[in-house]
Design a protein around this motif. Sequence first.
Motif, short mmCIF file in Angstrom:
data_model
loop_
_atom_site.label_atom_id
_atom_site.label_comp_id
_atom_site.label_asym_id
_atom_site.label_seq_id
_atom_site.Cartn_x
_atom_site.Cartn_y
_atom_site.Cartn_z
N TYR A 3 -5.59 0.31 -9.00
CA TYR A 3 -4.71 -0.30 -9.70
C TYR A 3 -3.44 0.08 -8.85
O TYR A 3 -3.20 0.98 -8.52
CB TYR A 3 -4.43 0.52 -11.06
CG TYR A 3 -3.44 -0.04 -11.96
CD1 TYR A 3 -3.49 -1.48 -12.39
CD2 TYR A 3 -1.98 0.24 -11.67
CE1 TYR A 3 -2.46 -2.28 -13.04
CE2 TYR A 3 -0.89 -0.24 -12.42
CZ TYR A 3 -1.20 -1.52 -13.09
OH TYR A 3 -0.23 -2.21 -13.82
N ASP A 4 -2.57 -1.14 -8.68
CA ASP A 4 -1.27 -1.12 -7.90
C ASP A 4 -0.14 -1.28 -9.01
O ASP A 4 0.03 -2.29 -9.64
CB ASP A 4 -1.34 -2.35 -6.94
CG ASP A 4 -0.08 -2.24 -6.27
OD1 ASP A 4 0.88 -1.58 -6.44
OD2 ASP A 4 -0.14 -3.01 -5.01
N PRO A 5 0.65 -0.09 -9.23
CA PRO A 5 1.65 -0.12 -10.23
C PRO A 5 2.86 -1.30 -9.76
O PRO A 5 3.66 -1.32 -10.61
CB PRO A 5 2.09 1.23 -10.31
CG PRO A 5 1.54 1.84 -9.18
CD PRO A 5 0.39 1.13 -8.72
N THR A 6 2.70 -1.54 -8.41
CA THR A 6 4.01 -2.28 -8.02
C THR A 6 3.77 -3.83 -8.21
O THR A 6 4.52 -4.57 -8.29
CB THR A 6 4.19 -1.96 -6.66
OG1 THR A 6 3.12 -2.59 -5.86
CG2 THR A 6 4.43 -0.56 -6.41
N THR A 7 2.60 -4.36 -8.50
CA THR A 7 1.80 -5.65 -8.91
C THR A 7 1.35 -5.87 -9.96
O THR A 7 1.37 -6.87 -10.60
CB THR A 7 1.12 -6.31 -7.64
OG1 THR A 7 -0.25 -5.22 -7.90
CG2 THR A 7 1.58 -5.93 -6.20
#
Length: 232
Positions: A130-134
């Motif tokens: 998981y990418d919290p920026t996207t």
Amino acid sequence: MQQQDIVITLSVCAVIMTTVFFEHRMQQVEETCARAQSYINNGSQKAGKSEEMIGGERVDAEDADERSERTEATMRRHKSNDLMEDELSQLSARKAVAFSVTIGHSLTDNEKVSEIVIYDIVEINIGEGYDPTTGIFRVPESGAYAFQWTSVTIPGKWFETELNINGHQKRLNSCNNKGETASSNLSCTSMVITEAKEGDIVWIAKFGQDGDYLMEMYSSFSGWKIGELSKE
């Protein structure tokens, strides 16, 4: 017959009778001893075990059976240990994949919300998918996955979302708390179990740009791998 002769005769008769009595008793004793000895011999023969040679040593059959049972038990334990080691190796070879994220601030109608809802607080991210920026989860390895997300709104508000995989809608979640009788927060949860391949991308999006409030912290998005795909 004179009195002296009578006494002698009676004495002789007594000796003879005593001798006969003791001979009879001795015969009985000998017979009893013979029977006892026979019983002892028979008992010894029944209790005795046939002997055989094992490893150059003479042991009876009972010892041989005991050794054989111990050997079989040892082999079973070794086999069980081998199976356990194989299972542990297979389990350790499987990589855990899981993530759980929430929103750090509420989304409102005064704030422009992009198509993708970005959950920026990461609670767990095993596998770093998981990418919290996207707000996008990229599947790190193929398998069966479960995805769950919860939307929470306050009275008089609503928020509609959908789960997307590679741009294709999988499930909707409508959290409408605009009713006249609404007096408390409304929590709405949806869940999807699906196959996913390595490299697939998964995200939560606003459905048709609808929704004017999504509560912080209580609204969340989670996913985890639940198993391998069958190889056909």
